[in-house]
Motif scaffolding. Sequence first.
Motif, PDB file in Angstrom:
ATOM      1  N   VAL A  51      -8.040 -16.044   1.045  1.00  0.00           N
ATOM      2  CA  VAL A  51      -8.019 -15.100   2.161  1.00  0.00           C
ATOM      3  C   VAL A  51      -6.595 -14.961   2.664  1.00  0.00           C
ATOM      4  CG1 VAL A  51      -8.917 -14.555   4.452  1.00  0.00           C
ATOM      5  CG2 VAL A  51     -10.360 -15.777   2.812  1.00  0.00           C
ATOM      6  N   GLU A  52      -6.156 -13.735   2.831  1.00  0.00           N
ATOM      7  CA  GLU A  52      -4.805 -13.453   3.332  1.00  0.00           C
ATOM      8  C   GLU A  52      -4.920 -12.760   4.682  1.00  0.00           C
ATOM      9  OE1 GLU A  52      -2.028 -10.045   1.966  1.00  0.00           O
ATOM     10  OE2 GLU A  52      -1.477 -11.772   0.734  1.00  0.00           O
ATOM     11  N   LEU A  53      -4.326 -13.361   5.718  1.00  0.00           N
ATOM     12  CA  LEU A  53      -4.328 -12.806   7.078  1.00  0.00           C
ATOM     13  C   LEU A  53      -2.916 -12.366   7.430  1.00  0.00           C
ATOM     14  CD1 LEU A  53      -5.718 -12.354   9.887  1.00  0.00           C
ATOM     15  CD2 LEU A  53      -5.010 -14.694  10.438  1.00  0.00           C
ATOM     16  N   THR A  54      -2.751 -11.125   7.903  1.00  0.00           N
ATOM     17  CA  THR A  54      -1.448 -10.627   8.343  1.00  0.00           C
ATOM     18  C   THR A  54      -1.563 -10.028   9.739  1.00  0.00           C
ATOM     19  OG1 THR A  54      -1.832  -8.482   7.279  1.00  0.00           O
ATOM     20  CG2 THR A  54      -0.653 -10.152   6.000  1.00  0.00           C
ATOM     21  N   GLY A  55      -0.484 -10.098  10.496  1.00  0.00           N
ATOM     22  CA  GLY A  55      -0.469  -9.560  11.846  1.00  0.00           C
ATOM     23  C   GLY A  55       0.007 -10.622  12.824  1.00  0.00           C
ATOM     24  N   PRO A  56      -0.027 -10.316  14.107  1.00  0.00           N
ATOM     25  CA  PRO A  56      -0.521  -9.045  14.674  1.00  0.00           C
ATOM     26  C   PRO A  56       0.505  -7.923  14.559  1.00  0.00           C
ATOM     27  CG  PRO A  56       0.242 -10.488  16.430  1.00  0.00           C
ATOM     28  CD  PRO A  56       0.381 -11.275  15.154  1.00  0.00           C
ATOM     29  N   TRP A  57      -0.022  -6.715  14.321  1.00  0.00           N
ATOM     30  CA  TRP A  57       0.799  -5.523  14.182  1.00  0.00           C
ATOM     31  C   TRP A  57       0.431  -4.508  15.261  1.00  0.00           C
ATOM     32  CZ3 TRP A  57       3.937  -7.449  10.815  1.00  0.00           C
ATOM     33  CH2 TRP A  57       3.480  -8.149   9.700  1.00  0.00           C
ATOM     34  N   ALA A  58       1.273  -3.494  15.376  1.00  0.00           N
ATOM     35  CA  ALA A  58       0.866  -2.304  16.129  1.00  0.00           C
ATOM     36  C   ALA A  58      -0.322  -1.672  15.404  1.00  0.00           C
ATOM     37  CB  ALA A  58       2.028  -1.316  16.224  1.00  0.00           C
ATOM     38  N   ALA A  59      -1.091  -0.877  16.119  1.00  0.00           N
ATOM     39  CA  ALA A  59      -2.365  -0.372  15.578  1.00  0.00           C
ATOM     40  C   ALA A  59      -2.157   0.815  14.630  1.00  0.00           C
ATOM     41  CB  ALA A  59      -3.292   0.015  16.724  1.00  0.00           C
ATOM     42  N   TYR A  60      -1.382   0.610  13.562  1.00  0.00           N
ATOM     43  CA  TYR A  60      -1.088   1.683  12.614  1.00  0.00           C
ATOM     44  C   TYR A  60      -2.355   2.330  12.047  1.00  0.00           C
ATOM     45  CZ  TYR A  60       3.836   0.171  12.282  1.00  0.00           C
ATOM     46  OH  TYR A  60       5.140  -0.135  12.540  1.00  0.00           O
ATOM     47  N   SER A  61      -3.313   1.514  11.654  1.00  0.00           N
ATOM     48  CA  SER A  61      -4.488   2.019  10.949  1.00  0.00           C
ATOM     49  C   SER A  61      -5.436   2.808  11.851  1.00  0.00           C
ATOM     50  CB  SER A  61      -5.261   0.855  10.319  1.00  0.00           C
ATOM     51  OG  SER A  61      -4.466   0.162   9.390  1.00  0.00           O
ATOM     52  N   PHE A  62      -5.234   2.742  13.159  1.00  0.00           N
ATOM     53  CA  PHE A  62      -6.185   3.346  14.084  1.00  0.00           C
ATOM     54  C   PHE A  62      -5.610   4.536  14.847  1.00  0.00           C
ATOM     55  CE2 PHE A  62      -7.144  -1.055  13.311  1.00  0.00           C
ATOM     56  CZ  PHE A  62      -8.485  -1.015  12.993  1.00  0.00           C
ATOM     57  N   VAL A  63      -4.380   4.937  14.510  1.00  0.00           N
ATOM     58  CA  VAL A  63      -3.761   6.062  15.209  1.00  0.00           C
ATOM     59  C   VAL A  63      -3.087   7.047  14.261  1.00  0.00           C
ATOM     60  CG1 VAL A  63      -3.360   4.704  17.291  1.00  0.00           C
ATOM     61  CG2 VAL A  63      -1.582   4.800  15.547  1.00  0.00           C
ATOM     62  N   ALA A  64      -3.203   6.846  12.948  1.00  0.00           N
ATOM     63  CA  ALA A  64      -2.434   7.637  11.987  1.00  0.00           C
ATOM     64  C   ALA A  64      -2.684   9.134  12.151  1.00  0.00           C
ATOM     65  CB  ALA A  64      -2.774   7.206  10.564  1.00  0.00           C
TER      66      ALA A  64
END
Length: 274
Positions: free
Chosen positions: A247-260
Amino acid sequence: MSDLRYVYAVCPPFGTPLPADLTGVVGEPPARLAHGSLVAVVSRVPEGDFAEEPLRRHLEDLDWLTATARAHERVVDALTAVTTPLPLRLATVFRDDSGVRVMLEEGEARFRAALERIAGRVEWGVKVYVTPQDAPRAAQAQAQAGAPASGRDYLRRRRQESRSQEEAWQRAERFSERLHDALREHADAVRLRPPQNSPISPDGQHAGQNVFNAAFLVRRELSEGFVETVDATKDEATQDGDPGIRVELTGPWAAYSFVANITETETEEPGGGP
């Protein structure tokens, strides 16, 4: 030639200063440009590189594109530490400050709606890879057994290999479903993405086959529980005898996937301007 304005993100007003040594594209420090109830985070960039024609050429240069993307992400990451940014697409450029203000004014309603939806939230990425552990043992057994004695022997070995691979995939799929259900409890939204294969994992080993790839929108105060759930589920896989699952966990990021879609609709073509 005059300088243009490169826009990294749109944010609600925030008072926390950005790091003094933070630099963005072409090494320029980012600045705030406020208009109405919104703030654009911008920096100056040379027209000779970011006007429409030179920008189009640069976007075909992988080295230039990589350096620009890293600088863009560096600023957005810094913003994520102090506020909730709405990241704009790479190379969103305007002629001058007035062009940025027009963007903020024309897109105010949609920008504000998006910012309210992601306020106080960050994006976490989760991927699951599978590497069938029986494959090396099967190869070793075949080497010890030597060449197949007959066509029937060859087909029997291939069926055994195929059965091992299929069982590994089924275990990984069941694990991914459990992981998805567990993490969804901590998230406000989930985006499932097509699997992406990476030949090398962070530890320098082969990553295996990507079977699950998702982004989760999580409230900041729930992020610790989210990470703990990922860790607990990884431990569960190991205890269940599935060392081939990673399992690969990355983040925390800005919400790129939810505002494109919102940010792409609301921004000007690169190199343009009023």
